[in-house]
Design a protein around this motif. Sequence first.
Motif, mmCIF file in Angstrom:
data_model
loop_
_atom_site.group_PDB
_atom_site.id
_atom_site.type_symbol
_atom_site.label_atom_id
_atom_site.label_comp_id
_atom_site.label_asym_id
_atom_site.label_seq_id
_atom_site.Cartn_x
_atom_site.Cartn_y
_atom_site.Cartn_z
ATOM 1 N N MET A 10 35.990 -98.649 1.787
ATOM 2 C CA MET A 10 35.096 -97.486 1.710
ATOM 3 C C MET A 10 35.701 -96.241 2.362
ATOM 4 N N LEU A 11 36.700 -96.462 3.218
ATOM 5 C CA LEU A 11 37.306 -95.331 3.920
ATOM 6 C C LEU A 11 37.849 -94.287 2.949
ATOM 7 N N GLY A 12 38.243 -94.741 1.754
ATOM 8 C CA GLY A 12 38.841 -93.829 0.777
ATOM 9 C C GLY A 12 37.819 -93.047 -0.040
ATOM 10 N N TRP A 13 36.535 -93.352 0.106
ATOM 11 C CA TRP A 13 35.555 -92.659 -0.739
ATOM 12 C C TRP A 13 35.275 -91.254 -0.191
ATOM 13 N N SER A 14 35.245 -90.275 -1.088
ATOM 14 C CA SER A 14 34.903 -88.922 -0.626
ATOM 15 C C SER A 14 33.467 -88.551 -0.995
ATOM 16 N N GLN A 15 32.863 -89.289 -1.892
ATOM 17 C CA GLN A 15 31.510 -88.934 -2.363
ATOM 18 C C GLN A 15 30.465 -89.156 -1.246
ATOM 19 N N PRO A 16 29.402 -88.366 -1.280
ATOM 20 C CA PRO A 16 28.292 -88.631 -0.350
ATOM 21 C C PRO A 16 27.661 -89.996 -0.636
ATOM 22 N N VAL A 17 27.372 -90.726 0.423
ATOM 23 C CA VAL A 17 26.768 -92.055 0.273
ATOM 24 C C VAL A 17 25.585 -92.162 1.230
ATOM 25 N N LEU A 18 24.460 -92.563 0.688
ATOM 26 C CA LEU A 18 23.274 -92.802 1.512
ATOM 27 C C LEU A 18 23.099 -94.315 1.665
ATOM 28 N N CYS A 19 23.011 -94.770 2.907
ATOM 29 C CA CYS A 19 22.824 -96.204 3.180
ATOM 30 C C CYS A 19 21.385 -96.393 3.666
ATOM 31 N N ILE A 20 20.617 -97.200 2.948
ATOM 32 C CA ILE A 20 19.191 -97.368 3.266
ATOM 33 C C ILE A 20 18.933 -98.800 3.715
ATOM 34 N N SER A 21 18.061 -98.946 4.707
ATOM 35 C CA SER A 21 17.575 -100.296 5.029
ATOM 36 C C SER A 21 16.079 -100.214 5.319
ATOM 37 N N GLY A 22 15.493 -101.373 5.500
ATOM 38 C CA GLY A 22 14.084 -101.427 5.881
ATOM 39 C C GLY A 22 13.996 -101.908 7.319
ATOM 40 N N ASP A 23 13.019 -101.410 8.070
ATOM 41 C CA ASP A 23 12.961 -101.823 9.487
ATOM 42 C C ASP A 23 12.556 -103.293 9.650
ATOM 43 N N GLU A 24 12.120 -103.937 8.550
ATOM 44 C CA GLU A 24 11.780 -105.366 8.617
ATOM 45 C C GLU A 24 12.790 -106.218 7.842
ATOM 46 N N ASP A 25 13.957 -105.632 7.541
ATOM 47 C CA ASP A 25 14.966 -106.355 6.754
ATOM 48 C C ASP A 25 15.728 -107.326 7.658
ATOM 49 N N GLN A 26 15.542 -108.634 7.412
ATOM 50 C CA GLN A 26 16.234 -109.644 8.230
ATOM 51 C C GLN A 26 17.661 -109.877 7.742
ATOM 52 N N THR B 175 25.404 -91.134 5.178
ATOM 53 C CA THR B 175 24.178 -90.892 5.959
ATOM 54 C C THR B 175 23.328 -92.155 5.883
ATOM 55 N N VAL B 176 22.366 -92.223 6.775
ATOM 56 C CA VAL B 176 21.580 -93.450 6.852
ATOM 57 C C VAL B 176 20.092 -93.120 6.857
ATOM 58 N N ALA B 177 19.319 -93.999 6.276
ATOM 59 C CA ALA B 177 17.854 -93.856 6.319
ATOM 60 C C ALA B 177 17.246 -95.240 6.503
ATOM 61 N N THR B 178 16.184 -95.295 7.292
ATOM 62 C CA THR B 178 15.470 -96.561 7.482
ATOM 63 C C THR B 178 14.039 -96.372 6.990
ATOM 64 N N ILE B 179 13.600 -97.284 6.150
ATOM 65 C CA ILE B 179 12.233 -97.202 5.608
ATOM 66 C C ILE B 179 11.321 -98.110 6.425
ATOM 67 N N GLU B 180 10.255 -97.538 6.894
ATOM 68 C CA GLU B 180 9.324 -98.317 7.728
ATOM 69 C C GLU B 180 8.485 -99.265 6.873
ATOM 70 N N ARG B 181 8.111 -100.367 7.496
ATOM 71 C CA ARG B 181 7.280 -101.389 6.847
ATOM 72 C C ARG B 181 7.906 -101.910 5.552
ATOM 73 N N ALA B 182 9.242 -102.013 5.555
ATOM 74 C CA ALA B 182 9.937 -102.573 4.391
ATOM 75 C C ALA B 182 10.948 -103.601 4.864
ATOM 76 N N GLY B 183 11.099 -104.655 4.067
ATOM 77 C CA GLY B 183 12.105 -105.664 4.344
ATOM 78 C C GLY B 183 13.343 -105.413 3.506
ATOM 79 N N HIS B 184 13.849 -106.504 2.870
ATOM 80 C CA HIS B 184 15.116 -106.423 2.134
ATOM 81 C C HIS B 184 14.924 -105.781 0.760
ATOM 82 N N LEU B 185 13.669 -105.666 0.306
ATOM 83 C CA LEU B 185 13.421 -105.118 -1.031
ATOM 84 C C LEU B 185 12.718 -103.768 -0.914
#
Length: 283
Positions: free
Chosen positions: A217-233, A251-261
Amino acid sequence: MSPWSIGRSIHGAPFFDRVVVDIGSRRVPSLLAGSGAPLLLLHGYPLDATMWLPAMAHLAQHFLCIAPDLRGFGDAAEERFSFTLNDLAADCLKLLDRLTIGQPIILCGLSMGGYIAMEFMEHFGDRARAAILTNTKGTVDEPAARANRIAVAARVLIDGTEQTVAPMLSKLIGRTGMDSNPAMVQCVRDMMVRTRPSTVAWAQLAMAQRSDSLSRMLGWSQPVLCISGDEDQLTPPNETARMARQLANGTVATIERAGHLSPIEQPQTFARIVAAFVVDVDR
Ligand code: MLT
């Protein structure tokens, strides 16, 4: 179709088309909705393209959403031969070509779909102008996890899908969804158990073979958003933040009250975050 599994927009009218796209070597059933910048949505395991419908109902207000059933999943024909994640990324490229989408897309993959998105970025990165990696990871499996995938691939052919994958359900959906949304839980369960044993087996073997994406991934220049859920095990927020830090433009975003889906559990929030990210990318 269940009450959750859509077929109608948030305004009550059907909002998507089902098409079958001939990519030469195979036919790819896909869901299409909306108009605007192309957004390719890659589903997770053991799911199918319909997992995107709740979020697509919102995303279609901003994007041309394209959600294929990957080899053997959903309405795609039973897959007789093994495949790699790179084969699935190559199918996506052919799909875009057959849909005559020449402009660089926004690529979004959930979990296994994220692994495929990483392959796509590596091999066909000039066809994507931004990526969203949701509830996924760039690291390879530990030896025990890899051995388990191989065991699952063998077991599912004897025991069948339901017995093999149903225990995963409570790891996929966060505790909020498990406790408060039985219709959604049932829909996800139905989607999982519909997956053919051969597809479960091939997909497990493909995921077991994947290589580490974090260094690539170090070679990627495009913007990338990484999302997770705060209940994702399975891919918790701290792991997702670590992945975002590997990227030149992450960049990163965490979605509240969400698991892996998270796109299923919190579709409106998911779509809002994706749309805001693309507005930033275009700025
Ligand atoms: C998925 O949701 O696609 C799976 O959790 C991926 C995996 O098994 O690594």
